[in-house]
Design a protein around this motif. Structure first.
Motif, PDB file in Angstrom:
ATOM      1  N   GLU A 122      11.841   0.591   1.083  1.00 38.37           N
ATOM      2  CA  GLU A 122      13.147  -0.779   0.232  1.00 38.37           C
ATOM      3  C   GLU A 122      14.268   0.336  -0.531  1.00 38.37           C
ATOM      4  O   GLU A 122      14.449   0.769  -1.589  1.00 38.37           O
ATOM      5  CB  GLU A 122      12.623  -1.722  -0.203  1.00 38.37           C
ATOM      6  CG  GLU A 122      13.483  -3.282  -0.358  1.00 38.37           C
ATOM      7  CD  GLU A 122      12.850  -4.357  -0.781  1.00 38.37           C
ATOM      8  OE1 GLU A 122      13.062  -5.018  -2.128  1.00 38.37           O
ATOM      9  OE2 GLU A 122      11.246  -4.433  -0.491  1.00 38.37           O
TER      10      GLU A 122
ATOM     11  N   GLY B 177      17.409  -4.305  -1.277  1.00 36.39           N
ATOM     12  CA  GLY B 177      16.553  -4.925   0.228  1.00 36.39           C
ATOM     13  C   GLY B 177      16.124  -4.278   0.856  1.00 36.39           C
ATOM     14  O   GLY B 177      15.290  -5.395   1.549  1.00 36.39           O
ATOM     15  N   GLU B 178      17.336  -4.248   0.735  1.00 35.28           N
ATOM     16  CA  GLU B 178      17.477  -3.487   2.789  1.00 35.28           C
ATOM     17  C   GLU B 178      15.881  -2.525   3.128  1.00 35.28           C
ATOM     18  O   GLU B 178      15.648  -1.609   2.250  1.00 35.28           O
ATOM     19  CB  GLU B 178      18.867  -3.016   3.231  1.00 35.28           C
ATOM     20  CG  GLU B 178      19.639  -3.728   2.864  1.00 35.28           C
ATOM     21  CD  GLU B 178      19.250  -4.901   4.247  1.00 35.28           C
ATOM     22  OE1 GLU B 178      19.845  -4.880   5.386  1.00 35.28           O
ATOM     23  OE2 GLU B 178      19.870  -5.937   3.998  1.00 35.28           O
ATOM     24  N   LEU B 179      15.154  -2.305   4.060  1.00 35.11           N
ATOM     25  CA  LEU B 179      14.738  -1.807   4.505  1.00 35.11           C
ATOM     26  C   LEU B 179      15.443  -0.026   5.461  1.00 35.11           C
ATOM     27  O   LEU B 179      15.541  -0.131   6.191  1.00 35.11           O
ATOM     28  CB  LEU B 179      13.543  -2.094   5.547  1.00 35.11           C
ATOM     29  CG  LEU B 179      12.088  -3.147   5.278  1.00 35.11           C
ATOM     30  CD1 LEU B 179      11.604  -3.652   6.086  1.00 35.11           C
ATOM     31  CD2 LEU B 179      12.175  -2.998   3.880  1.00 35.11           C
TER      32      LEU B 179
END
Length: 138
Positions: free
Chosen positions: A20, A24-26
């Motif tokens: 992450e 908060g983006e994977l």
């Protein structure tokens, strides 16, 4: 796609890390293991994979587990396996899906490619396409 359930074909081992970022983006990263084939750690890893594959495919018609079912590709991602690796899984897939072994082989044949221009590369089977056909999606 990583499949390890009994009613789907299994592909090559994938080295994928999902992390992450600060927003908060994977993100997914893939890479080879960089383990030496001569190392004890690599031998233990392959031995464990062979045991897992044999346990999942007790009715396989081949004595040796095809190498592409227990090793990663150079990129860590590979959507295809050898025809031998696909054939190794036919009895398990037939039993798990209720299809005959011939029906499973027909699906595998539809998802197979030969050598490019008849001489370059190796024949392959697309694992995701096989699994979609086993599920009746394609």
């Amino acid at each position: 796609q990583n499949f390890e359930d009994e009613d789907h074909m299994w592909g090559r081992i994938q080295n994928v890390s999902v992390v992450e970022d600060e927003n908060g983006e994977l993100m997914a990263y893939s890479a080879p293991s960089n383990l030496s084939p001569a190392s004890e750690e690599y031998q233990e890893l392959v031995d464990a994979r062979v045991e897992k594959i044999r346990a999942a495919n007790p009715d396989a018609d081949m004595d040796a587990v095809p190498v592409d079912l227990v090793t990663c590709s150079g990129s860590g991602l590979d959507p295809e396996i050898s025809p031998d690796a696909a054939e190794y899984q036919v009895p398990r897939l037939a039993k798990a899906t209720g299809k005959s072994e011939d029906e499973v082989r027909d699906i595998i044949a539809k998802c197979s490619k030969g050598r490019f221009l008849g001489v370059f590369g190796e024949p392959t089977v697309n694992v995701l396409k096989v699994n979609l056909m086993l599920d009746g999606v394609l």
